[in-house]
Scaffold this active site. Sequence first.
Site, short mmCIF file in Angstrom:
data_model
loop_
_atom_site.label_atom_id
_atom_site.label_comp_id
_atom_site.label_asym_id
_atom_site.label_seq_id
_atom_site.Cartn_x
_atom_site.Cartn_y
_atom_site.Cartn_z
N HIS A 152 5.20 -3.96 3.29
CA HIS A 152 4.67 -4.17 4.64
C HIS A 152 4.67 -5.66 4.97
CE1 HIS A 152 2.76 -0.70 2.66
NE2 HIS A 152 2.95 -0.09 3.82
N GLU A 177 -3.17 -4.88 -4.61
CA GLU A 177 -3.02 -3.48 -4.19
C GLU A 177 -2.75 -2.52 -5.35
OE1 GLU A 177 -3.77 -2.36 -1.29
OE2 GLU A 177 -3.65 -4.06 0.10
N ASP A 192 2.39 -7.09 6.99
CA ASP A 192 1.00 -7.53 7.14
C ASP A 192 0.86 -8.58 8.23
OD1 ASP A 192 0.47 -5.78 5.10
OD2 ASP A 192 0.15 -7.30 3.56
N ASP A 238 3.04 -2.51 -4.03
CA ASP A 238 3.73 -1.45 -3.30
C ASP A 238 5.12 -1.88 -2.84
OD1 ASP A 238 3.60 -2.77 -0.78
OD2 ASP A 238 1.82 -1.69 -0.15
N HIS A 286 -4.68 -6.76 -0.06
CA HIS A 286 -3.89 -7.96 0.23
C HIS A 286 -4.63 -8.95 1.11
CE1 HIS A 286 0.66 -9.04 0.03
NE2 HIS A 286 -0.11 -10.08 -0.25
N ASP A 323 2.64 -7.83 -3.69
CA ASP A 323 1.99 -6.54 -3.46
C ASP A 323 2.76 -5.52 -4.28
OD1 ASP A 323 1.23 -4.00 -2.40
OD2 ASP A 323 0.61 -4.97 -0.53
N ASP A 327 6.54 -7.37 -0.50
CA ASP A 327 5.67 -6.32 0.02
C ASP A 327 6.51 -5.26 0.73
OD1 ASP A 327 3.49 -4.90 1.17
OD2 ASP A 327 2.41 -6.74 1.63
N HIS A 369 -6.26 -5.54 5.69
CA HIS A 369 -5.19 -5.84 4.73
C HIS A 369 -3.81 -5.78 5.37
CE1 HIS A 369 -3.92 -1.56 3.09
NE2 HIS A 369 -4.11 -1.55 4.39
#
Length: 297
Positions: free
Chosen positions: A123, A269, A125, A226, A99, A224, A121, A138
């Site tokens: 996360h 990702e 980040d 994930d 990312h 992302d 996402d 990332h």
Amino acid sequence: MTQRKIHILGVPMDLGQNRRGVDTGPSAVRYAHLQTRLEELGHTVLDEGNVAAPNPEEHVAEGTGRRLRAVTAVCQTLFERACAWRDAGDFAIFLGGDHSISIGSIAAAAQDGPIGVIWIDAHSDFNTPDTSPSGNIHGMPMAVLTGEGPEPLVNVGIPGPKIKSSQVVQIGIRNLDALERDRLLRSGMHVFTMRHVDELGMAVVARQALDRLRHLPRIHVSLDMDSLDPAEAPGVGTPVPGGLTYREAHLLMEILGDSGRVESLDIVEINPILDKMNKTAELAVELAASLLGQRIL
């Protein structure tokens, strides 16, 4: 849906984290027929190839300092490549890689004027080197883009912040580091966690996200993979249980696409080493198609 000229640029970089494999993400998405899928929707698609990126074993990327310089160089090249071929009305898809590529892609998107960012996402980040338990870049791009973090990364493209916290909406968040959580709460950035998705439903979340960015004429979507539940997208760098379902992700993309304001997209990702029969890359292609006009009726 308006037919667009779409540019695809691969960024096969996994320097932003310690687990190898996401550097092959662009190849996996291309193998899943991204260009053909978008052409079937009536778009003109130009594959601009890849930005060259070293791998962590190369001397230029060994060690923390060299890795920072390498990530900065790749993001700067991404920025320059994207700015060189983009015309008004064109759509850009950036294929990661981890990312951290969004440092370059969003810097490029912001060159055409104020832009909103929808960050999808698991996360946030939003770490800096001072708050990150791992030190992985990332986990820092959102902080960098809003002006915090390593100076070379903050100054990719043009010096200083590329966006303000008020220009960002995050969706699907469910895994935050302790200090990162505190920073996020102080930032004023609007975050829809998975609890919000569960309680409100994706249609409400998507429309509220767009409303939060109503003062901005253009939107960059940073996806992302994930953000999805690992049952849907097993081939990702940092999977977290309890993510978006298949239909929630498609509905989000469809509603964002209906707005007519999205002009660029990150897909990041994807780790084919951890995937099952390229399932995650194929899902990414279908989500891009939903954003760019694919509808049931």
